[in-house]
Design an enzyme around this catalytic site. Structure first.
Site, PDB file in Angstrom:
ATOM      1  N   HIS A 148     -63.110  -7.316 -44.913  1.00  0.00           N
ATOM      2  CA  HIS A 148     -62.397  -6.670 -46.021  1.00  0.00           C
ATOM      3  C   HIS A 148     -62.830  -7.313 -47.337  1.00  0.00           C
ATOM      4  O   HIS A 148     -62.831  -8.548 -47.459  1.00  0.00           O
ATOM      5  CB  HIS A 148     -60.882  -6.885 -45.901  1.00  0.00           C
ATOM      6  CG  HIS A 148     -60.232  -6.203 -44.745  1.00  0.00           C
ATOM      7  ND1 HIS A 148     -59.520  -5.027 -44.894  1.00  0.00           N
ATOM      8  CD2 HIS A 148     -60.153  -6.529 -43.426  1.00  0.00           C
ATOM      9  CE1 HIS A 148     -59.024  -4.666 -43.711  1.00  0.00           C
ATOM     10  NE2 HIS A 148     -59.390  -5.560 -42.801  1.00  0.00           N
ATOM     11  N   HIS A 166     -65.099  -5.948 -38.857  1.00  0.00           N
ATOM     12  CA  HIS A 166     -65.168  -5.463 -40.239  1.00  0.00           C
ATOM     13  C   HIS A 166     -64.636  -6.523 -41.184  1.00  0.00           C
ATOM     14  O   HIS A 166     -63.598  -7.127 -40.938  1.00  0.00           O
ATOM     15  CB  HIS A 166     -64.375  -4.155 -40.428  1.00  0.00           C
ATOM     16  CG  HIS A 166     -62.972  -4.218 -39.927  1.00  0.00           C
ATOM     17  ND1 HIS A 166     -62.641  -4.120 -38.599  1.00  0.00           N
ATOM     18  CD2 HIS A 166     -61.799  -4.377 -40.581  1.00  0.00           C
ATOM     19  CE1 HIS A 166     -61.336  -4.213 -38.452  1.00  0.00           C
ATOM     20  NE2 HIS A 166     -60.796  -4.380 -39.651  1.00  0.00           N
TER      21      HIS A 166
HETATM   22  P1  5GP Z   1     -57.698  -4.334 -39.626  1.00  0.00           P
HETATM   23  O1  5GP Z   1     -56.211  -4.444 -39.633  1.00  0.00           O
HETATM   24  O2  5GP Z   1     -58.229  -3.887 -38.287  1.00  0.00           O
HETATM   25  O3  5GP Z   1     -58.381  -5.579 -40.138  1.00  0.00           O
HETATM   26  O4  5GP Z   1     -58.057  -3.251 -40.715  1.00  0.00           O
HETATM   27  C1  5GP Z   1     -58.427  -1.948 -40.405  1.00  0.00           C
HETATM   28  C2  5GP Z   1     -58.571  -1.235 -41.717  1.00  0.00           C
HETATM   29  O5  5GP Z   1     -59.209  -0.011 -41.460  1.00  0.00           O
HETATM   30  C3  5GP Z   1     -57.250  -0.927 -42.408  1.00  0.00           C
HETATM   31  O6  5GP Z   1     -57.253  -1.515 -43.699  1.00  0.00           O
HETATM   32  C4  5GP Z   1     -57.199   0.593 -42.451  1.00  0.00           C
HETATM   33  O7  5GP Z   1     -56.657   1.073 -43.667  1.00  0.00           O
HETATM   34  C5  5GP Z   1     -58.651   0.968 -42.297  1.00  0.00           C
HETATM   35  N1  5GP Z   1     -58.874   2.245 -41.641  1.00  0.00           N
HETATM   36  C6  5GP Z   1     -58.302   2.677 -40.495  1.00  0.00           C
HETATM   37  N2  5GP Z   1     -58.773   3.892 -40.158  1.00  0.00           N
HETATM   38  C7  5GP Z   1     -59.677   4.238 -41.121  1.00  0.00           C
HETATM   39  C8  5GP Z   1     -60.498   5.392 -41.318  1.00  0.00           C
HETATM   40  O8  5GP Z   1     -60.515   6.339 -40.537  1.00  0.00           O
HETATM   41  N3  5GP Z   1     -61.285   5.379 -42.421  1.00  0.00           N
HETATM   42  C9  5GP Z   1     -61.307   4.328 -43.302  1.00  0.00           C
HETATM   43  N4  5GP Z   1     -62.120   4.432 -44.358  1.00  0.00           N
HETATM   44  N5  5GP Z   1     -60.542   3.236 -43.140  1.00  0.00           N
HETATM   45  C10 5GP Z   1     -59.738   3.198 -42.060  1.00  0.00           C
END
Ligand code: 5GP
Ligand code: ZN
Length: 140
Positions: A101, A99
């Site tokens: 951001h 993903h």
């Molecule tokens: P990472 O740290 O893996 O790059 O970011 C994961 C992101 O996913 C975080 O910013 C977190 O807030 C978001 N996130 C986690 N669970 C969910 C969810 O169930 N729905 C949405 N919309 N975002 C999520």
């Protein structure tokens, strides 16, 4: 993958505030936004790391990121955007489904540049820099 949060969002088993969708890509608001408009862009197919993506899907993902930067900035009247991937657990990736951001940035928002993600800057000699550049070049 049924135990993957983002696959469950893609499948409609979990709700999300979707902002964009096509055959291969979904974009939705982050549930814990770093700024208003913080958006996540994911391939619909489950792949853990950027390196796992087929090239055409990586191109699709970047094309949507490209379009969303201006769409998000306009929607929340942001001054700038930080775009980033936490690619791998050591880089802070918590959801093991690729993903990107899109984080809107505002003058004086108190955030840092992308240089702030590393703990410290290494002191590398010219020879070490030459070796690293050559090693990357051989693999690129
Ligand atoms: P990472 O740290 O893996 O790059 O970011 C994961 C992101 O996913 C975080 O910013 C977190 O807030 C978001 N996130 C986690 N669970 C969910 C969810 O169930 N729905 C949405 N919309 N975002 C999520
Ligand atoms: Zn997944």
């Amino acid at each position: 993958m049924t135990d993957c949060i983002f696959c469950r969002i893609v499948d409609g088993d979990l709700p999300s505030r979707t902002v964009y969708e096509d055959d291969s890509i979904l974009a939705f608001l982050d549930a814990n936004p770093l700024a208003p408009g913080h958006t996540l862009v994911v391939p619909k197919a489950h792949h853990e790391r950027l390196d796992d993506l087929p090239g055409d899907l990586a191109a699709d993902l970047f094309a949507v990121l490209y379009d969303l930067v201006s769409a998000v900035e306009d929607a929340v009247d942001a001054d700038a955007t930080t775009v980033g991937f936490n690619d791998g657990a050591a880089a802070g990736q918590e959801v093991p489904h690729v993903h990107g951001h899109v984080v809107p940035r505002f003058e004086g928002d108190g955030g840092g540049p992308i240089h702030a993600v590393a703990g410290s800057s290494p002191d590398l000699s010219d020879g070490e820099l030459d070796d690293i550049a050559a090693a990357i070049g051989e693999r690129a």
